[in-house]
Design a protein around this motif. Structure first.
Motif, mmCIF file in Angstrom:
data_model
loop_
_atom_site.group_PDB
_atom_site.id
_atom_site.type_symbol
_atom_site.label_atom_id
_atom_site.label_comp_id
_atom_site.label_asym_id
_atom_site.label_seq_id
_atom_site.Cartn_x
_atom_site.Cartn_y
_atom_site.Cartn_z
ATOM 1 N N MET A 134 -39.938 31.012 -8.137
ATOM 2 C CA MET A 134 -39.884 29.717 -7.472
ATOM 3 C C MET A 134 -39.158 29.897 -6.139
ATOM 4 N N THR A 135 -39.735 29.365 -5.097
ATOM 5 C CA THR A 135 -39.154 29.465 -3.763
ATOM 6 C C THR A 135 -38.835 28.072 -3.239
ATOM 7 N N ARG A 136 -37.688 27.951 -2.569
ATOM 8 C CA ARG A 136 -37.289 26.692 -1.936
ATOM 9 C C ARG A 136 -37.807 26.693 -0.497
ATOM 10 N N TYR A 137 -38.523 25.643 -0.138
ATOM 11 C CA TYR A 137 -39.110 25.519 1.193
ATOM 12 C C TYR A 137 -38.622 24.252 1.879
ATOM 13 N N ILE A 138 -38.731 24.263 3.187
ATOM 14 C CA ILE A 138 -38.619 23.049 3.974
ATOM 15 C C ILE A 138 -39.997 22.800 4.567
ATOM 16 N N ALA A 139 -40.476 21.592 4.386
ATOM 17 C CA ALA A 139 -41.743 21.181 4.991
ATOM 18 C C ALA A 139 -41.409 20.173 6.080
ATOM 19 N N PHE A 140 -41.791 20.495 7.313
ATOM 20 C CA PHE A 140 -41.605 19.586 8.434
ATOM 21 C C PHE A 140 -42.907 18.844 8.650
ATOM 22 N N LEU A 141 -42.878 17.546 8.438
ATOM 23 C CA LEU A 141 -44.062 16.715 8.639
ATOM 24 C C LEU A 141 -44.099 16.302 10.106
ATOM 25 N N ARG A 142 -45.223 16.560 10.741
ATOM 26 C CA ARG A 142 -45.369 16.276 12.175
ATOM 27 C C ARG A 142 -45.678 14.804 12.398
ATOM 28 N N GLY A 143 -44.938 14.181 13.311
ATOM 29 C CA GLY A 143 -45.260 12.838 13.769
ATOM 30 C C GLY A 143 -45.031 11.725 12.769
ATOM 31 N N VAL A 144 -44.097 11.898 11.850
ATOM 32 C CA VAL A 144 -43.832 10.874 10.841
ATOM 33 C C VAL A 144 -42.768 9.904 11.354
ATOM 34 N N ASN A 145 -43.039 8.636 11.161
ATOM 35 C CA ASN A 145 -42.174 7.534 11.567
ATOM 36 C C ASN A 145 -41.953 7.465 13.070
ATOM 37 N N VAL A 146 -42.960 7.919 13.789
ATOM 38 C CA VAL A 146 -43.084 7.740 15.238
ATOM 39 C C VAL A 146 -44.560 7.521 15.525
ATOM 40 N N GLY A 147 -44.877 6.835 16.568
ATOM 41 C CA GLY A 147 -46.268 6.692 16.984
ATOM 42 C C GLY A 147 -47.178 6.007 15.981
ATOM 43 N N GLY A 148 -46.637 5.129 15.155
ATOM 44 C CA GLY A 148 -47.486 4.354 14.264
ATOM 45 C C GLY A 148 -47.690 4.930 12.877
ATOM 46 N N VAL A 149 -47.247 6.141 12.609
ATOM 47 C CA VAL A 149 -47.348 6.712 11.261
ATOM 48 C C VAL A 149 -46.012 6.455 10.561
ATOM 49 N N ASN A 150 -45.967 5.361 9.812
ATOM 50 C CA ASN A 150 -44.729 4.963 9.143
ATOM 51 C C ASN A 150 -44.853 5.178 7.644
ATOM 52 N N LEU A 151 -44.049 6.093 7.137
ATOM 53 C CA LEU A 151 -44.083 6.433 5.720
ATOM 54 C C LEU A 151 -42.717 6.225 5.105
ATOM 55 N N LYS A 152 -42.691 5.681 3.909
ATOM 56 C CA LYS A 152 -41.451 5.583 3.157
ATOM 57 C C LYS A 152 -41.232 6.932 2.465
ATOM 58 N N MET A 153 -40.038 7.463 2.638
ATOM 59 C CA MET A 153 -39.760 8.796 2.111
ATOM 60 C C MET A 153 -39.845 8.840 0.586
ATOM 61 N N ALA A 154 -39.554 7.761 -0.095
ATOM 62 C CA ALA A 154 -39.710 7.738 -1.561
ATOM 63 C C ALA A 154 -41.173 7.923 -1.938
ATOM 64 N N GLU A 155 -42.078 7.342 -1.157
ATOM 65 C CA GLU A 155 -43.512 7.500 -1.421
ATOM 66 C C GLU A 155 -43.987 8.911 -1.072
ATOM 67 N N VAL A 156 -43.414 9.492 -0.030
ATOM 68 C CA VAL A 156 -43.734 10.885 0.317
ATOM 69 C C VAL A 156 -43.311 11.792 -0.831
ATOM 70 N N THR A 157 -42.120 11.556 -1.354
ATOM 71 C CA THR A 157 -41.631 12.353 -2.484
ATOM 72 C C THR A 157 -42.599 12.268 -3.665
ATOM 73 N N LYS A 158 -43.031 11.067 -4.010
ATOM 74 C CA LYS A 158 -43.959 10.890 -5.136
ATOM 75 C C LYS A 158 -45.284 11.618 -4.881
ATOM 76 N N ALA A 159 -45.804 11.518 -3.672
ATOM 77 C CA ALA A 159 -47.078 12.170 -3.348
ATOM 78 C C ALA A 159 -46.962 13.680 -3.469
ATOM 79 N N LEU A 160 -45.845 14.250 -3.018
ATOM 80 C CA LEU A 160 -45.670 15.704 -3.087
ATOM 81 C C LEU A 160 -45.400 16.168 -4.511
ATOM 82 N N GLU A 161 -44.708 15.359 -5.281
ATOM 83 C CA GLU A 161 -44.519 15.699 -6.701
ATOM 84 C C GLU A 161 -45.860 15.665 -7.424
#
Length: 171
Positions: free
Chosen positions: A1-28
């Motif tokens: 198992m490897t620990r990663y950082i994923a940098f999401l491009r353009g989130v919560n700027v320029g009209g792409v507004n995501l709730k981080m709790a929902e991002v967590t659920k989608a990635l899980e």
């Protein structure tokens, strides 16, 4: 198992507004474990047995399918991110300046960015897959690098983080 950082491009700027709790659920739901977001600007720590390239494509697909936007993600394992942060070649904190790391997944794009002429108060250095830069606070978007990075053709292969954000991610 490897620990990663994923940098999401353009989130919560320029009209792409995501709730981080929902991002967590989608990635899980996409199969990642120990998912944790840091700040609301698209920084996600997660665990996976896959390599970074597979983590990237899986995360992009999950975000596109869940949120219906053109998601771009850059992924690094934590030792690589530590090395990138430690390699910052300029004074880390300078009054009235921003210290940035631009992560670039395409060598040609990195070549283009590294070849730009910096402004008189900018500092720019190429690193391994990154561009380090420091710019006066008021000049980030008006600098040659800032203007170039905002172009649509670069969106899929790069994202920028403030050095302070990287330090929070690495804690």
């Amino acid at each position: 198992m490897t620990r990663y950082i994923a940098f999401l491009r353009g989130v919560n700027v320029g009209g792409v507004n995501l709730k981080m709790a929902e991002v967590t659920k989608a990635l899980e739901a996409a199969g990642f474990t120990a998912v944790r977001t840091i700040l609301a600007s698209g920084n996600v720590l997660l665990d996976s047995t896959s390599d970074a390239a597979k983590v990237r494509t899986t995360a992009e697909r999950a975000l596109r399918d869940t949120f219906g936007y053109e998601a771009w993600v850059l992924v690094y394992d934590l030792p690589t991110l530590h090395k990138i942060s430690a390699g910052y070649p300029f004074e880390r904190e300078v009054a009235d300046h921003h210290s940035y790391v631009t992560f670039v997944g395409d060598a040609d794009v990195l070549d283009e960015l590294a070849a730009l002429a910096p402004g008189p108060a900018d500092l720019v250095a190429r690193g391994d897959g990154v561009l380090y830069w420091q710019v006066p606070r008021a000049a980030t978007l008006s600098s040659a690098i800032g203007k170039t990075m905002g172009k649509k053709r670069y969106k899929s292969s790069m994202t920028t983080r403030n050095l302070r954000t990287l330090e929070k991610v690495l804690r």
